[in-house]
Design a protein around this motif. Structure first.
Motif, short mmCIF file in Angstrom:
data_model
loop_
_atom_site.label_atom_id
_atom_site.label_comp_id
_atom_site.label_asym_id
_atom_site.label_seq_id
_atom_site.Cartn_x
_atom_site.Cartn_y
_atom_site.Cartn_z
N ALA A 31 -0.40 -3.88 -6.61
CA ALA A 31 0.62 -2.85 -6.37
C ALA A 31 1.81 -2.97 -7.31
O ALA A 31 2.54 -2.00 -7.52
CB ALA A 31 1.11 -2.93 -4.93
N HIS A 62 -8.30 -1.81 3.56
CA HIS A 62 -6.90 -1.85 4.01
C HIS A 62 -6.44 -3.23 4.46
O HIS A 62 -5.25 -3.48 4.57
CB HIS A 62 -6.70 -0.86 5.18
CG HIS A 62 -7.31 -1.33 6.47
ND1 HIS A 62 -8.67 -1.46 6.64
CD2 HIS A 62 -6.76 -1.73 7.63
CE1 HIS A 62 -8.93 -1.91 7.86
NE2 HIS A 62 -7.78 -2.09 8.48
N VAL A 84 -2.89 -7.67 -2.65
CA VAL A 84 -2.23 -6.37 -2.59
C VAL A 84 -1.04 -6.36 -3.56
O VAL A 84 -0.85 -5.41 -4.33
CB VAL A 84 -1.78 -6.04 -1.15
CG1 VAL A 84 -0.91 -4.78 -1.12
CG2 VAL A 84 -2.99 -5.87 -0.24
N GLU A 98 -0.51 4.14 -7.43
CA GLU A 98 -0.80 4.33 -6.01
C GLU A 98 -1.92 3.37 -5.60
O GLU A 98 -2.90 3.21 -6.32
CB GLU A 98 -1.21 5.78 -5.75
CG GLU A 98 0.00 6.71 -5.78
CD GLU A 98 -0.39 8.16 -5.96
OE1 GLU A 98 -0.91 8.75 -5.01
OE2 GLU A 98 -0.20 8.68 -7.09
N LEU A 99 -1.72 2.75 -4.47
CA LEU A 99 -2.70 1.80 -3.96
C LEU A 99 -3.01 2.23 -2.53
O LEU A 99 -2.15 2.16 -1.65
CB LEU A 99 -2.10 0.39 -3.99
CG LEU A 99 -3.04 -0.77 -3.63
CD1 LEU A 99 -4.12 -0.94 -4.72
CD2 LEU A 99 -2.25 -2.06 -3.48
N ILE A 100 -4.23 2.71 -2.33
CA ILE A 100 -4.59 3.29 -1.05
C ILE A 100 -5.51 2.35 -0.28
O ILE A 100 -6.58 1.97 -0.78
CB ILE A 100 -5.32 4.65 -1.25
CG1 ILE A 100 -4.56 5.54 -2.25
CG2 ILE A 100 -5.53 5.35 0.09
CD1 ILE A 100 -3.18 5.95 -1.81
N GLY A 101 -5.09 1.98 0.91
CA GLY A 101 -5.94 1.19 1.79
C GLY A 101 -6.89 2.08 2.55
O GLY A 101 -6.49 3.12 3.08
N ILE A 102 -8.15 1.71 2.57
CA ILE A 102 -9.16 2.49 3.27
C ILE A 102 -9.56 1.72 4.53
O ILE A 102 -9.91 0.53 4.44
CB ILE A 102 -10.42 2.70 2.38
CG1 ILE A 102 -10.06 3.50 1.11
CG2 ILE A 102 -11.54 3.36 3.17
CD1 ILE A 102 -9.93 4.98 1.30
N GLU A 103 -9.51 2.39 5.66
CA GLU A 103 -9.93 1.75 6.92
C GLU A 103 -11.44 1.57 6.87
O GLU A 103 -12.19 2.51 7.15
CB GLU A 103 -9.50 2.57 8.13
CG GLU A 103 -7.98 2.58 8.32
CD GLU A 103 -7.52 3.58 9.36
OE1 GLU A 103 -8.36 4.24 10.00
OE2 GLU A 103 -6.28 3.72 9.51
N PHE A 144 -8.33 2.27 -4.86
CA PHE A 144 -8.73 2.21 -3.46
C PHE A 144 -9.23 0.81 -3.11
O PHE A 144 -10.08 0.26 -3.82
CB PHE A 144 -9.82 3.25 -3.19
CG PHE A 144 -9.35 4.66 -3.42
CD1 PHE A 144 -8.66 5.35 -2.42
CD2 PHE A 144 -9.56 5.29 -4.64
CE1 PHE A 144 -8.21 6.65 -2.65
CE2 PHE A 144 -9.11 6.58 -4.87
CZ PHE A 144 -8.43 7.26 -3.88
N ILE A 145 -8.67 0.28 -2.03
CA ILE A 145 -9.06 -1.06 -1.59
C ILE A 145 -9.26 -1.06 -0.07
O ILE A 145 -8.71 -0.20 0.62
CB ILE A 145 -8.00 -2.12 -1.96
CG1 ILE A 145 -6.64 -1.77 -1.30
CG2 ILE A 145 -7.82 -2.24 -3.47
CD1 ILE A 145 -5.57 -2.83 -1.49
N LEU A 147 0.82 -1.20 0.00
CA LEU A 147 0.00 0.00 0.00
C LEU A 147 0.86 1.26 0.00
O LEU A 147 1.88 1.33 0.68
CB LEU A 147 -0.90 0.00 1.24
CG LEU A 147 -1.94 -1.12 1.31
CD1 LEU A 147 -2.65 -1.09 2.66
CD2 LEU A 147 -2.94 -0.99 0.18
N THR A 148 0.44 2.24 -0.79
CA THR A 148 1.10 3.54 -0.78
C THR A 148 0.77 4.27 0.52
O THR A 148 1.61 4.98 1.08
CB THR A 148 0.57 4.40 -1.96
OG1 THR A 148 0.50 3.59 -3.12
CG2 THR A 148 1.45 5.59 -2.21
N ALA A 149 -0.46 4.13 0.96
CA ALA A 149 -0.92 4.81 2.18
C ALA A 149 -2.17 4.12 2.68
O ALA A 149 -2.85 3.42 1.92
CB ALA A 149 -1.22 6.28 1.88
N THR A 150 -2.43 4.28 3.94
CA THR A 150 -3.70 3.81 4.50
C THR A 150 -4.40 5.03 5.10
O THR A 150 -3.79 5.80 5.84
CB THR A 150 -3.47 2.75 5.59
OG1 THR A 150 -2.76 1.67 5.02
CG2 THR A 150 -4.80 2.22 6.14
N ILE A 151 -5.66 5.21 4.74
CA ILE A 151 -6.39 6.40 5.20
C ILE A 151 -7.78 6.00 5.71
O ILE A 151 -8.25 4.90 5.44
CB ILE A 151 -6.55 7.46 4.07
CG1 ILE A 151 -7.37 6.88 2.91
CG2 ILE A 151 -5.19 7.94 3.59
CD1 ILE A 151 -7.76 7.92 1.87
#
Lengths: 437, 437
Positions: free
Chosen positions: B196, B185, B192, B201-206, B182-183, A420-424
């Motif tokens: 990736a 997290h 992943v 960019e691969l963004i983990g969403i809580e 967006f995936i 992951l590039t970032a977790t938000i």
């Protein structure tokens, strides 16, 4: 590699002495001494123990014959059977149940070219991950299946640690053969699943890959192995010819033109020698213009017996104990090593190696430039191409084809550190806080 | 699925009002009320909030036009761009960098037919695991890329839990777009990596997948989302058209003939509706004979909102909370569910579901009969085909095409219990003791 041991004609099945229909294949011929024997399930010369190869009569004697052949190929199916007139298979092969590999994409890799400093329009990736079980092994197994039919074998077998097991399992299932594949008993679960899902027998051997191979050689000489075709042992001369189709496809996809340079991975070295054989055949048949090409061999540093011999100026290859993430290339004692050295030197190519870190970097480079997720073997060829350009050995102004022989999904561990590039949190605020907005 | 919310024309980029070259696509038209708007990055009707679809002018007005179109297709590349005259893409699309999916194998599955009691030569598997990232998603993303170029988007995005993330990452890399996917997290590490590796960019969403979707809808309406093409949201009308190519290929591969019966998986239901649209277009264009066909929808029991509605005779689909191993089909609130019900009923098909155990059995059945290792979604369609034959709903004497939309390598866990037949020592004695000799 299984040891190259001779089988006397007495020990082979009766299929070896009755004439069989394998299209243009007319005999087996020793690569070392030229001794010829009838087509049969033998792989080593009874005179000198040299490797046996297929001898052909393509029946092409004039420019008109060449033109007819070209038209026949172009009108053929979108798989390797378009080249049936040049392979050891019956003419009606395309009608038989087979997983029909080949005619994979030749990708013009302009993004990768830009990164490597190659001229636009000059760099291509031959992407064999598009085959049915996602490696070039489908090409060779497809030939072995036809030989197995010709010799009345009922069981297909091999020793394998990965790609080959899946290719044999899938092809045998579709073609109606029993399959029985031998692997080291402690393989990763994922590889076991990929091989076992096709429903054939999958036998774990308590020991390493060398033990598996030794056992297979024993089984071939035993009555228990009667009726068994080991694709990479007693069917090897037929099996190996499948790699010629890579050469045919590359040239046809370039508009019946030879590439100037090829970068080919080396495991046993068989693929590289058969690509050279395929190119030579196209020249002799008049299907491409006769002009020079260079073949470059690629190894991983952790298993680089051919590269080491090349750089030392040796004609023989000293075996190594493999230690590399490029497991599908990890053959420490490559049977065709000396022939690879010959070809690299004769064509003005070279043999080079890259370390595991460079392999991983190259996998990621190919993925982010061309959207192709390669197996570690593809990381080796792309990494070596990069190194050869930096060395000045590969000319970045000439047409170059780099082979990717497998699929990244099979060697996920190699790139397990991408993530992951970032977790938000699911909010625009969080998105902006992370510097993404 | 993202919620279907209307975007006013003011909130879209200027690209939506200037004429764009997307080949035969001339406008967007509301599926519910027929209201037309210019081609642009909008997906819901400003009048009634219904889904927008592409309206075409194919320029085919005579039998001669049809014949010319057929010839043009047959002379086209071995990928979806052979159908460029029928897709919302510019005529020169094949020259642009794209991962060029499609023209996957239509496998005549005689071994599977025998097991299922279908007449020889009548059963086919359309195997979309042969696509570049090994799922049918490459077809739809390829269309979205061309729309993104037309609307001057610079970033490609989507919400995903698997196949789509990889397809977007690969296609964006090759086509030169930034990608930002967006995936949830907490996805499995393997998924992943697959998403990736292409370097986007691969963004983990809580949160869960619904949270991810909700966030994406927010982002589209925010200035931070300016210049972003969400392939399955604001580019959805273009994206969805990619599934028509499955219908085109199946008919062309059958010799420009409609199949009698198709078994198609249902996630959002979009694929099934676009296959029907593609078949209707071929009939209207005169490329195939106008005769009846039946479309059967396939779901997993653990996420079967459309199947439940079909069996209850309802026109609306009640959302479910998914709980199945067929994760690529696990959309509990399928946007196109009502349209799927319409099509199944209109064509005389049905919607059926199978449980997870039947999914696994079907994956193994397909692998051991045809050498095709399918994703769980392929287990759903093969399992449903088997059930429909047992039910008497699918006629085993008619030409039937079952879709496999993904690759078993992506859902290895589903068959993790397959394994070694036996473990032996590397000796013939041990081989015989195990009853193998």
């Amino acid at each position: 590699m299984a040891a190259q041991t001779a089988l006397s004609t007495e020990s082979t099945t009766t299929g070896s002495v009755t004439p069989v229909d394998l299209g243009p294949a007319v005999a087996l011929s020793c690569r070392e001494c030229g001794h010829r024997v009838p087509l049969g399930p033998v792989f080593a010369c009874e005179e000198c123990f040299g490797p046996l190869e297929i001898a052909y009569d393509f029946g092409v004697h004039s420019a008109a014959d060449t033109e007819e052949l070209r038209k026949r190929i172009e009108a053929g199916p979108a798989n390797i059977w378009r080249y049936a007139p040049l392979l050891p298979v019956p003419a009606n092969v395309a009608e038989k149940p087979n997983i029909n590999p080949g005619w994979t994409k030749l990708v013009q890799a302009d993004n990768l070219a830009r990164e490597l400093g190659v001229d636009a329009g000059k760099l291509f990736v031959k992407d064999d991950s598009g085959n049915p079980t996602h490696s070039f092994k489908d090409r060779v197994v497809a030939q072995a299946i036809e030989a197995a039919r010709a010799f009345d074998f009922t069981t297909l077998s091999c020793s394998s640690t990965g790609n080959l097991a899946g290719a044999v399992g899938a092809a045998a299932a579709r073609a109606g053969f029993r399959s029985c594949v031998f692997i080291p008993h402690d393989l990763e679960q994922g590889k076991v699943v990929m091989a076992a899902v096709y429903g054939g027998e999958l036998i774990g051997i308590e020991g390493n890959y060398d033990d598996v191979n030794r056992f297979c050689s024993e089984l071939i000489g035993d009555p228990a192995g009667e009726g068994w075709g080991f694709v990479n042992v007693n069917l090897r001369p037929y099996y190996a010819e499948g790699s010629k189709t890579l050469a045919y496809e590359i040239c046809e996809q370039l508009g019946w033109r030879l590439p100037d340079q090829l970068v080919v991975p080396i495991a046993s070295g068989s693929q590289l020698t058969k690509i050279d054989k395929g190119l030579q055949e196209l020249i002799k048949l008049g299907l491409v213009e006769d002009r020079p090409y260079k073949i470059f061999g690629a190894q991983a540093e952790g298993c680089s017996p051919v590269s080491v011999a090349y750089k030392a100026g040796h004609d023989v290859v000293r075996p190594q104990k493999p230690n590399t993430i490029a497991k599908s290339l990890a053959i420490g004692n490559p049977a065709d090593g000396p022939y690879v050295l010959d070809i690299a030197r004769r064509t003005g190519g070279a043999v080079e190696d890259v370390n595991d870190e460079q392999v991983v970097d190259a996998i990621r480079l190919l993925a982010r430039t061309e959207g192709i997720f390669a197996e570690t073997a593809g990381g080796v060829t792309v990494g070596v191409a990069k190194k050869l350009i930096e060395n000045g050995l590969l000319d970045p102004t000439l047409t170059t084809v780099v082979l990717n022989t497998g699929d990244g999904l099979k060697t996920l561990d190699a790139v397990a550190d991408v993530g992951l590039t970032a977790t938000i949190r699911p909010s625009l605020e969080s998105f902006r806080e992370a510097g993404l907005g």
